[in-house]
Write an enzyme that holds these catalytic residues in place. Structure first.
Site, PDB file in Angstrom:
ATOM      1  N   LYS A  83      29.074 -20.380  49.486  1.00 56.84           N
ATOM      2  CA  LYS A  83      29.327 -19.491  48.345  1.00 56.84           C
ATOM      3  C   LYS A  83      29.295 -18.045  48.825  1.00 56.84           C
ATOM      4  CE  LYS A  83      27.715 -20.300  43.795  1.00 56.84           C
ATOM      5  NZ  LYS A  83      26.578 -20.684  42.927  1.00 56.84           N
TER       6      LYS A  83
HETATM    7  O1  G3P Z   1      25.130 -20.649  40.011  1.00 58.47           O
HETATM    8  C1  G3P Z   1      25.951 -19.741  39.368  1.00 58.47           C
HETATM    9  C2  G3P Z   1      25.820 -19.677  37.868  1.00 58.47           C
HETATM   10  O2  G3P Z   1      26.105 -20.921  37.321  1.00 58.47           O
HETATM   11  C3  G3P Z   1      24.569 -19.017  37.353  1.00 58.47           C
HETATM   12  O3  G3P Z   1      24.356 -19.236  35.987  1.00 58.47           O
HETATM   13  O4  G3P Z   1      22.784 -19.244  34.088  1.00 58.47           O
HETATM   14  O5  G3P Z   1      22.310 -17.744  36.040  1.00 58.47           O
HETATM   15  O6  G3P Z   1      24.170 -17.240  34.469  1.00 58.47           O
HETATM   16  P1  G3P Z   1      23.353 -18.316  35.108  1.00 58.47           P
END
Ligand code: G3P
Length: 214
Positions: A83
C-alpha cells in the site's frame, strides 16, 4: 464483488476464513499499531491464514524509502500487496514497483483525478475512502461511482477497493456499482449476515418442529 477485511486482528481474520467469505485483507499503520505486537510477525501470520492478497503499507514519505520498505514487505510472502499513499513520491514508487511486478494499492484516494493518476502510474488497486468523505458531508459513494465510470471508459484494469467502510449499505452500494472489492471492519462483515426476520423465522421453525416431536 470480493470481500476483504480491513483489520490486522488475527482472530477476526480466522473467523472470516471459517465463514468462507474472505478474499483478502487490508491493513494500515493504525490497524497494526492497535494490535500492540511486532507488525512483521502479525503480517506473517495473516499471510499464512489468507488465500488472497494481504495489504501492508509503507510509512516512508520519499520514493526511495518507500521502495526499500516495499521490497521488505514483498519478501515476506507471495500474497503481499504494498500500500502506497497517493502522493507524487508515492506514484514514483508505484511506477518502479509495477515494472518489478510487485503489486501495489494506492491508498488515501479522495478524488477521481487521484484515482486516474494512480492507475496511470501502474497501480493494481486504488482505495477510495468513502467513510472519511461522508464524515465531512461529502459523498463517498459518488466518488466510487465516478472512478468506476472513468476506469470503464478506458478499459483500465486497476481494481477499485471501496475502503473506509462504515456500515452494510456502503457494501451493498459498492456491489450495485460494480466495485471490484469492498474492504470492511469485522463488525460490518458480521452485520451483512443479519436480519431480524431471519432470527424470528428460525425460532418459529424450531418451535413448530418441537411440537411435532411430542
Ligand atoms: O485501511 C484503509 C481504510 O479502510 C481506513 O478506514 O475507518 O480509518 O476511515 P477508516
Amino acid at each position: 464483488m470480493k470481500f476483504f477485511l480491513d483489520t490486522a486482528n488475527v482472530r477476526e481474520i480466522e473467523q472470516a476464513v471459517e465463514m468462507g467469505v474472505l478474499d483478502g485483507v487490508t491493513t494500515n499503520p493504525t490497524l497494526l499499531a492497535k494490535e500492540g505486537r511486532d507488525p512483521v510477525q502479525v503480517l506473517k501470520e495473516i499471510c499464512k491464514l489468507v488465500d488472497g492478497p494481504v495489504n501492508a503499507e509503507v510509512i516512508s514519505t520519499d520514493s526511495e524509502g518507500m521502495l526499500k520498505e516495499a521490497h521488505r514487505w514483498a519478501d515476506l510472502s507471495d500474497n503481499i500487496v504494498v500500500k502506497i499513499p497517493m502522493t507524487r513520491e508515492g506514484m514514483k514508487a508505484v511506477r518502479r514497483l509495477s515494472e518489478e511486478d510487485i503489486p501495489t494499492n494506492v491508498t488515501l484516494v479522495f478524488s477521481p483525478s487521484q484515482a486516474l493518476i494512480a492507475a496511470k502510474a501502474g497501480a493494481d488497486y486504488v482505495s477510495p475512502f468513502v467513510g472519511r468523505l461522508d464524515d465531512r458531508s461529502e459523498d463517498g459513494m459518488e466518488l466510487v461511482s465516478k472512478i468506476i465510470q472513468i476506469f470503464d471508459n478506458y478499459g483500465v484494469e486497476t481494481e477499485v477497493i471501496v475502503a473506509s467502510i462504515r456500515h452494510p449499505m456502503h457494501v451493498v452500494e459498492a456491489a450495485l456499482m460494480g466495485a471490484d472489492i469492498a474492504t470492511m471492519p469485522y463488525a460490518v462483515l458480521e452485520k451483512l449476515f443479519e436480519h431480524p426476520l431471519t432470527d424470528v423465522g428460525l425460532v418459529q421453525f424450531l418451535k413448530d418442529w418441537e411440537k411435532l416431536q411430542r
